[in-house]
Design an enzyme around this catalytic site. Structure first.
Site, PDB file in Angstrom:
ATOM      1  N   TRP A  24     -14.488  -6.620   8.917  1.00  0.00           N
ATOM      2  CA  TRP A  24     -15.613  -6.001   8.193  1.00  0.00           C
ATOM      3  C   TRP A  24     -15.365  -5.970   6.695  1.00  0.00           C
ATOM      4  CZ3 TRP A  24     -13.193  -3.892  12.464  1.00  0.00           C
ATOM      5  CH2 TRP A  24     -12.127  -3.030  12.205  1.00  0.00           C
ATOM      6  N   GLU A  33     -17.840   1.482  10.426  1.00  0.00           N
ATOM      7  CA  GLU A  33     -17.475   2.870  10.124  1.00  0.00           C
ATOM      8  C   GLU A  33     -17.777   3.794  11.304  1.00  0.00           C
ATOM      9  OE1 GLU A  33     -15.716   4.101   7.824  1.00  0.00           O
ATOM     10  OE2 GLU A  33     -15.542   2.287   6.622  1.00  0.00           O
ATOM     11  N   TYR A  88     -16.663   8.104  23.326  1.00  0.00           N
ATOM     12  CA  TYR A  88     -17.544   8.852  22.419  1.00  0.00           C
ATOM     13  C   TYR A  88     -18.905   8.162  22.300  1.00  0.00           C
ATOM     14  CZ  TYR A  88     -13.237  11.211  21.129  1.00  0.00           C
ATOM     15  OH  TYR A  88     -12.073  11.909  21.153  1.00  0.00           O
ATOM     16  N   TYR A 118     -18.635  11.919   5.555  1.00  0.00           N
ATOM     17  CA  TYR A 118     -17.621  10.867   5.420  1.00  0.00           C
ATOM     18  C   TYR A 118     -18.255   9.473   5.531  1.00  0.00           C
ATOM     19  CZ  TYR A 118     -14.430   7.298   6.747  1.00  0.00           C
ATOM     20  OH  TYR A 118     -13.802   6.088   6.785  1.00  0.00           O
ATOM     21  N   ASP A 128     -11.369  11.877   4.809  1.00  0.00           N
ATOM     22  CA  ASP A 128     -11.120  11.874   6.256  1.00  0.00           C
ATOM     23  C   ASP A 128      -9.682  12.358   6.475  1.00  0.00           C
ATOM     24  OD1 ASP A 128      -9.496   9.778   5.537  1.00  0.00           O
ATOM     25  OD2 ASP A 128     -10.261   8.391   7.058  1.00  0.00           O
ATOM     26  N   CYS A 178       1.440   6.334   3.787  1.00  0.00           N
ATOM     27  CA  CYS A 178       1.544   7.793   3.785  1.00  0.00           C
ATOM     28  C   CYS A 178       1.203   8.308   5.191  1.00  0.00           C
ATOM     29  CB  CYS A 178       0.596   8.383   2.731  1.00  0.00           C
ATOM     30  SG  CYS A 178       0.987  10.096   2.350  1.00  0.00           S
ATOM     31  N   CYS A 181       5.664   3.392  -2.200  1.00  0.00           N
ATOM     32  CA  CYS A 181       4.321   3.932  -2.442  1.00  0.00           C
ATOM     33  C   CYS A 181       3.944   3.761  -3.919  1.00  0.00           C
ATOM     34  CB  CYS A 181       4.293   5.418  -2.069  1.00  0.00           C
ATOM     35  SG  CYS A 181       2.730   6.195  -2.496  1.00  0.00           S
TER      36      CYS A 181
HETATM   37 FE1  SF4 Z   1       2.565   9.826   0.575  1.00  0.00          FE
HETATM   38 FE2  SF4 Z   1       3.181   8.237  -1.420  1.00  0.00          FE
HETATM   39 FE3  SF4 Z   1       3.532  10.861  -1.656  1.00  0.00          FE
HETATM   40 FE4  SF4 Z   1       5.132   9.468  -0.072  1.00  0.00          FE
HETATM   41  S1  SF4 Z   1       4.966   9.266  -2.260  1.00  0.00           S
HETATM   42  S2  SF4 Z   1       4.129  11.410   0.417  1.00  0.00           S
HETATM   43  S3  SF4 Z   1       3.728   7.919   0.731  1.00  0.00           S
HETATM   44  S4  SF4 Z   1       1.579   9.783  -1.411  1.00  0.00           S
END
Ligand code: SF4
Length: 383
Positions: A38, A51, A96, A134, A152, A206, A216
């Site tokens: 998508w 979505e 659902y 959302y 979300d 994360c 990150c």
């Molecule tokens: Fe999440 Fe990035 Fe923070 Fe680690 S550094 S907790 S992956 S936002």
């Protein structure tokens, strides 16, 4: 990012902090975005369908369903025209089913009131059945390039960690604060990519357990990373224990076919097909109650009762314990529907081709019947 008490509207300092996340998030997304089907289209209808399917369902599961749905109903007109049973048939296994029902209802509204064009703002989209805050933000930003925020579960986790929010993330003030943060972050070019970057970060780096902070793109701004308590965020207050609900259901056989019944269009598992049965009390002996429950629900007299087993199913606030039986319908007795809106005598394997919910799938598995999805799951589990 420095810990700031949730406030709304955001202070200038907060806004500036939040906006610093935009460039690294977009750069990371450009380099790391997953190639999802998508994401290869600009068609608002196709994006809307994705979505709707992605609510409550994992990306890998959604991919084949999304393709099949678009093959069957390639545009909003074809969905509006379709028979609801045909929509359910394509949806079978995704669960659902209210999502499928709402999609069809909304498609009818779009054709009737919007000349077949999806509204192109979050506010307009939210007027359609089944489109909440959302989904409206997702479709408006991704399909129409609107600066519409979204929040979300993934986004709540990312923001709670970045901002160091160490209080219940479900409270109204925190949720509203997060919407304000998302609204600030999405302002500017490429709002759809920005929103997707945020969700992608939550889905791939994360994560709830073992977040990959070292790779990150926004770790230098992250309060939880600095403090070292990312895994404990967001804080979620323990949910109340789901209440227990007991019921009986039976594979009622006659002439090689079994009875399938359809639930009413409102309430739990609305409009779905299942084995006939009904609720019983906590103190009841299931076997003693089956015949009276069937007589009341479908008017059938049955014999040769045989217990098959018990399945459990967790709904949002309730835990269903379903005792499953086999029995034979008396030749002379006729179905009189009381608690169901339709019935069919079907080949046993055909019940799972009708739109059905988790408890029915589990009950049919006890009876040796599995649908394509269950069979796939079983194959996956094998070493
Ligand atoms: Fe999440 Fe990035 Fe923070 Fe680690 S550094 S907790 S992956 S936002």
């Amino acid at each position: 990012m420095p810990r700031v008490p949730p406030s709304q509207p955001l202070s200038e300092a907060e806004s500036a902090e939040i906006r610093r996340l935009r460039a690294p998030l977009l750069a990371w997304y450009d380099a790391n975005r997953r190639d999802l089907p998508w994401r290869r289209t600009n068609d608002p209808y196709a994006i809307w369908i994705s979505e709707a399917m992605l609510q409550q369902t994992r990306v890998e599961t959604v991919i084949p369903y999304w393709q099949r749905f678009l093959d069957a109903f390639p545009d909003v007109e074809s969905l509006a025209r379709a028979d609801l049973d045909d929509v359910y048939a394509v949806w079978t296994g995704l669960g659902y089913y209210s999502r499928a029902r709402n999609l069809k209802h909304a498609a009818e509204t779009v054709v009737r009131e919007h000349d077949g064009q999806l509204p192109d703002t979050a506010e307009g989209l939210q007027e359609l059945k089944g489109i909440g805050r959302y989904t409206a933000g997702a479709v408006a930003s991704i399909a129409f390039d609107r600066e519409a925020p979204l929040v979300d579960g993934n986004v709540i986790r990312v923001f709670a960690r970045l901002l160091g929010i160490r209080e219940d993330s479900a409270t109204r003030s925190v949720v509203e604060h997060l919407w304000a943060v998302a609204g600030e972050l999405v302002r500017g070019p490429r709002p759809g990519d920005l929103n997707q970057a945020l969700m992608e970060l939550g889905a791939t780096l994360c994560t709830p357990r073992n977040p990959a902070c070292l790779v990150c793109p926004v770790r230098r701004f992250c309060d939880a990373h600095a403090v070292g308590d990312a895994e404990s965020l967001p804080i979620k207050k323990k949910k109340a224990k789901p209440s227990r609900m007991r019921a009986v259901a039976a594979w009622v056989e006659r002439g090689g076919k079994i009875l399938a019944v359809r639930r009413p269009e409102t309430g739990l598992m609305a409009g779905l097909w299942e084995l006939p049965g009904g609720p019983i009390e906590a103190k009841d002996e299931a076997k003693d109650r089956l015949a009276p429950v069937l007589a009341d629900a479908v008017g059938l007299e049955v014999r040769r009762l045989e217990p098959v087993g018990r399945v459990e199913h967790l709904f949002t606030h309730r835990r269903l314990e379903l005792e499953v039986f086999r029995c034979v319908a008396d030749e002379g007795s006729r179905v009189r529907r009381k608690h169901f809106v339709a019935h069919r005598w079907v080949e046993p394997s055909a019940l799972l081709d009708l739109a059905h919910a988790g408890p029915t799938r589990k009950a049919m598995a006890l009876l040796g019947m599995t649908d394509e999805r269950s069979a796939r799951a079983a194959r996956k589990k094998r070493p």
